[in-house]
Design a protein around this motif. Sequence first.
Motif, PDB file in Angstrom:
ATOM      1  N   SER A  95       0.847  -1.196   0.000  1.00  0.00           N
ATOM      2  CA  SER A  95       0.000   0.000   0.000  1.00  0.00           C
ATOM      3  C   SER A  95       0.876   1.237   0.000  1.00  0.00           C
ATOM      4  O   SER A  95       1.912   1.262   0.657  1.00  0.00           O
ATOM      5  CB  SER A  95      -0.877   0.045   1.253  1.00  0.00           C
ATOM      6  OG  SER A  95      -1.675  -1.094   1.342  1.00  0.00           O
ATOM      7  N   LEU A  96       0.418   2.270  -0.702  1.00  0.00           N
ATOM      8  CA  LEU A  96       1.112   3.557  -0.699  1.00  0.00           C
ATOM      9  C   LEU A  96       0.111   4.669  -0.436  1.00  0.00           C
ATOM     10  O   LEU A  96      -1.000   4.651  -0.971  1.00  0.00           O
ATOM     11  CB  LEU A  96       1.791   3.806  -2.052  1.00  0.00           C
ATOM     12  CG  LEU A  96       2.945   2.890  -2.429  1.00  0.00           C
ATOM     13  CD1 LEU A  96       3.452   3.217  -3.821  1.00  0.00           C
ATOM     14  CD2 LEU A  96       4.073   2.997  -1.418  1.00  0.00           C
ATOM     15  N   PRO A  97       0.502   5.654   0.381  1.00  0.00           N
ATOM     16  CA  PRO A  97      -0.395   6.794   0.594  1.00  0.00           C
ATOM     17  C   PRO A  97      -0.475   7.640  -0.671  1.00  0.00           C
ATOM     18  O   PRO A  97       0.398   7.575  -1.537  1.00  0.00           O
ATOM     19  CB  PRO A  97       0.275   7.564   1.728  1.00  0.00           C
ATOM     20  CG  PRO A  97       1.718   7.201   1.628  1.00  0.00           C
ATOM     21  CD  PRO A  97       1.760   5.793   1.104  1.00  0.00           C
ATOM     22  N   ILE A  98      -1.502   8.424  -0.737  1.00  0.00           N
ATOM     23  CA  ILE A  98      -1.704   9.298  -1.895  1.00  0.00           C
ATOM     24  C   ILE A  98      -1.887  10.719  -1.373  1.00  0.00           C
ATOM     25  O   ILE A  98      -2.442  10.919  -0.294  1.00  0.00           O
ATOM     26  CB  ILE A  98      -2.890   8.779  -2.735  1.00  0.00           C
ATOM     27  CG1 ILE A  98      -2.889   9.358  -4.124  1.00  0.00           C
ATOM     28  CG2 ILE A  98      -4.184   8.953  -2.046  1.00  0.00           C
ATOM     29  CD1 ILE A  98      -3.742   8.573  -5.101  1.00  0.00           C
ATOM     30  N   SER A  99      -1.365  11.694  -2.096  1.00  0.00           N
ATOM     31  CA  SER A  99      -1.399  13.079  -1.614  1.00  0.00           C
ATOM     32  C   SER A  99      -2.815  13.641  -1.621  1.00  0.00           C
ATOM     33  O   SER A  99      -3.686  13.161  -2.340  1.00  0.00           O
ATOM     34  CB  SER A  99      -0.488  13.959  -2.474  1.00  0.00           C
ATOM     35  OG  SER A  99      -1.001  14.051  -3.786  1.00  0.00           O
ATOM     36  N   TYR A 100      -3.028  14.668  -0.806  1.00  0.00           N
ATOM     37  CA  TYR A 100      -4.343  15.308  -0.736  1.00  0.00           C
ATOM     38  C   TYR A 100      -4.749  15.963  -2.048  1.00  0.00           C
ATOM     39  O   TYR A 100      -5.723  15.586  -2.654  1.00  0.00           O
ATOM     40  CB  TYR A 100      -4.338  16.416   0.321  1.00  0.00           C
ATOM     41  CG  TYR A 100      -4.643  15.972   1.711  1.00  0.00           C
ATOM     42  CD1 TYR A 100      -5.352  14.832   1.978  1.00  0.00           C
ATOM     43  CD2 TYR A 100      -4.217  16.741   2.773  1.00  0.00           C
ATOM     44  CE1 TYR A 100      -5.630  14.447   3.265  1.00  0.00           C
ATOM     45  CE2 TYR A 100      -4.489  16.363   4.065  1.00  0.00           C
ATOM     46  CZ  TYR A 100      -5.200  15.219   4.306  1.00  0.00           C
ATOM     47  OH  TYR A 100      -5.473  14.856   5.579  1.00  0.00           O
ATOM     48  N   ALA A 101      -3.992  16.964  -2.451  1.00  0.00           N
ATOM     49  CA  ALA A 101      -4.492  17.854  -3.485  1.00  0.00           C
ATOM     50  C   ALA A 101      -3.628  17.946  -4.737  1.00  0.00           C
ATOM     51  O   ALA A 101      -3.996  18.652  -5.671  1.00  0.00           O
ATOM     52  CB  ALA A 101      -4.675  19.252  -2.897  1.00  0.00           C
TER      53      ALA A 101
END
Length: 184
Positions: A95-101
């Motif tokens: 899993s990898l996080p994804i940026s907000y904006a």
Amino acid sequence: MRVDKANKKKEESRNTGYMKQRVVTVCILFSALVAAISCSSIDCPLNSLVYTQYGLLNPTGSQDTLRDTLTISTLRADGNDSVLINRDYNITQFSLPISYARDKDVFFFELQRADEGFSTLDTVTVYKENTPHFESVDCAPTFFHTITDVTCTTNAIDSISINNPDVNYDTSKKHFNIYFKHNN
């Protein structure tokens, strides 16, 4: 007799005032209890980040196991790099996080080959649309995402495809299928 009637009226008046006060107190307590019970309990997510799920597949479409060591990093908004996965091996998914904006996220996949002792570097770019998600005024702001495209260099990665473009709190769905090149 007049004194008795006057005392009786005073006593009745006192009792009536006491009863009114008691009724008001009970009504206030009942209202407070009803208000406390009727308030909804919002379970805010502990972490407002959403993650993309990657499944490793072989050319036949079956689950694959990466036997090499994988390190994944990205550049933060302040220009510094951040290691997201450090020297993971024998994996079938991650899993990898994804940026907000940001409209795109860039990840650097460093694959160190166990049998050859050298490493290769690939760049994976995920293009996305960001949608604000409202839970409650009590919760931190969150964003959900729709993946529109993904590209990669092909040093160690053969290809990557979008499996499910909707990124939200549901971590059971794989967003990407990733195919690594294998040494023959």
